[in-house]
Scaffold this motif. Structure first.
Motif, short mmCIF file in Angstrom:
data_model
loop_
_atom_site.label_atom_id
_atom_site.label_comp_id
_atom_site.label_asym_id
_atom_site.label_seq_id
_atom_site.Cartn_x
_atom_site.Cartn_y
_atom_site.Cartn_z
N SER A 110 0.81 -1.22 0.00
CA SER A 110 0.00 0.00 0.00
C SER A 110 0.84 1.27 0.00
N LEU A 111 1.95 1.26 0.71
CA LEU A 111 2.68 2.50 0.97
C LEU A 111 4.06 2.58 0.32
N MET A 112 4.62 1.46 -0.06
CA MET A 112 5.91 1.36 -0.75
C MET A 112 7.11 1.80 0.10
N ASP A 113 7.09 2.98 0.66
CA ASP A 113 8.24 3.53 1.39
C ASP A 113 8.36 2.87 2.78
N PRO A 114 9.51 2.28 3.12
CA PRO A 114 9.67 1.61 4.41
C PRO A 114 9.44 2.52 5.62
N HIS A 115 9.87 3.78 5.54
CA HIS A 115 9.68 4.69 6.68
C HIS A 115 8.20 5.04 6.87
N VAL A 116 7.49 5.23 5.78
CA VAL A 116 6.05 5.50 5.86
C VAL A 116 5.34 4.25 6.38
N ALA A 117 5.76 3.08 5.90
CA ALA A 117 5.17 1.82 6.35
C ALA A 117 5.38 1.62 7.85
N LEU A 118 6.56 1.96 8.35
CA LEU A 118 6.83 1.82 9.78
C LEU A 118 5.96 2.78 10.60
N GLY A 119 5.72 3.98 10.07
CA GLY A 119 4.81 4.92 10.72
C GLY A 119 3.39 4.38 10.73
N ALA A 120 2.98 3.73 9.65
CA ALA A 120 1.65 3.13 9.60
C ALA A 120 1.54 1.99 10.62
N PHE A 121 2.61 1.23 10.79
CA PHE A 121 2.65 0.18 11.81
C PHE A 121 2.39 0.78 13.19
N ALA A 122 3.09 1.87 13.51
CA ALA A 122 2.92 2.52 14.82
C ALA A 122 1.48 3.00 15.01
N GLU A 123 0.91 3.60 13.98
CA GLU A 123 -0.47 4.09 14.08
C GLU A 123 -1.46 2.93 14.23
N THR A 124 -1.21 1.82 13.57
CA THR A 124 -2.08 0.66 13.69
C THR A 124 -2.02 0.08 15.09
N LYS A 127 -1.46 1.67 17.82
CA LYS A 127 -2.25 2.55 18.68
C LYS A 127 -3.74 2.45 18.38
N SER A 128 -4.12 2.53 17.12
CA SER A 128 -5.55 2.56 16.79
C SER A 128 -6.24 1.24 17.08
N ASN A 129 -5.50 0.12 17.04
CA ASN A 129 -6.09 -1.17 17.39
C ASN A 129 -6.13 -1.40 18.89
N GLY A 130 -5.54 -0.50 19.65
CA GLY A 130 -5.58 -0.62 21.10
C GLY A 130 -4.52 -1.53 21.69
N TYR A 131 -3.53 -1.96 20.88
CA TYR A 131 -2.47 -2.81 21.41
C TYR A 131 -1.60 -2.03 22.40
N ALA A 132 -1.42 -0.75 22.17
CA ALA A 132 -0.66 0.13 23.07
C ALA A 132 -1.26 1.53 22.96
N ARG A 144 14.60 0.51 18.48
CA ARG A 144 14.11 0.43 19.86
C ARG A 144 12.67 0.93 19.79
N MET A 145 11.75 0.12 20.31
CA MET A 145 10.34 0.49 20.31
C MET A 145 9.86 0.51 21.75
N GLU A 146 9.33 1.66 22.15
CA GLU A 146 8.80 1.82 23.49
C GLU A 146 7.29 1.94 23.40
N MET A 147 6.59 1.12 24.18
CA MET A 147 5.13 1.08 24.11
C MET A 147 4.55 1.27 25.51
N ARG A 148 3.61 2.20 25.61
CA ARG A 148 2.93 2.43 26.88
C ARG A 148 1.57 1.75 26.86
N ASN A 149 1.18 1.21 28.02
CA ASN A 149 -0.10 0.51 28.17
C ASN A 149 -0.24 -0.63 27.16
N LEU A 150 0.80 -1.42 27.06
CA LEU A 150 0.81 -2.55 26.13
C LEU A 150 -0.16 -3.62 26.62
N ILE A 151 -1.14 -3.95 25.80
CA ILE A 151 -2.23 -4.83 26.20
C ILE A 151 -1.75 -6.20 26.63
#
Length: 162
Positions: free
Chosen positions: A61-75, A77-82, A95-102
């Motif tokens: 969908s997004l082609m660009d790895p940096h944009v794809a990684l940003g979409a991963f972060a938004e997903t 959050k929006s799915n409620g995993y963190a 390094r990935m830091e996640m708050r309120n990780l389900i």
């Protein structure tokens, strides 16, 4: 409580919502039915294959790895995993830091029964490894280096390309 028949989509894919009870069944149930080690392996690979599929969707969908990684972060959050995710990038490492990780929240009693100091996030570790393998290519080793069940205010993961 229902959505009135609405179908949610992420790109061209249907999004499925899961309540905490469903995830609790996955995370706790796999350990109870299979034992700690096999349950951890099962949830890791369930996360890995899920993450790889999602990563492939991002790449298509997004082609660009940096944009794809940003979409991963938004997903995440929006799915409620963190509630929040911060991604720090280095050369072939993250390094990935996640708050309120389900996953860690749902397994807090499991960790407490074992005196804390338990890496609880096998599904998330696998998910991150799968997403990175699809977006960045190659194999990734993901370790949980901080967990809320040990006292920090966030869970943190270190991902390194193998």
């Amino acid at each position: 409580m229902g959505t009135g028949g609405h179908v949610f989509r992420v790109g061209a894919a249907r999004m499925v919502l899961a309540v905490e009870a469903t995830l609790r069944g996955l995370f706790r149930g796999s350990k109870k039915l299979l034992g700690d080690d096999a349950g951890a392996a099962f949830t890791y690979y369930a996360g890995f294959t899920s993450g790889r599929e999602m990563g492939e969707l991002y790449v298509r969908s997004l082609m660009d790895p940096h944009v794809a990684l940003g979409a991963f972060a938004e997903t995440v959050k929006s799915n409620g995993y963190a509630a929040d995710i911060t991604i720090l990038e280095g050369e072939d490492r993250y390094r990935m830091e996640m708050r309120n990780l389900i996953e860690c929240e749902l397994l807090s009693d499991y960790a407490a029964e074992r005196g804390g100091h338990v890496n609880a996030s096998h599904w998330v570790r696998g998910y991150v490894a799968g997403v990175l393998s699809a977006i960045r290519g190659g194999e990734w080793d993901v370790k949980e280096i901080e967990c809320i069940n040990d006292g920090p205010d966030k869970c943190a993961f270190e991902a390194r390309k193998k």
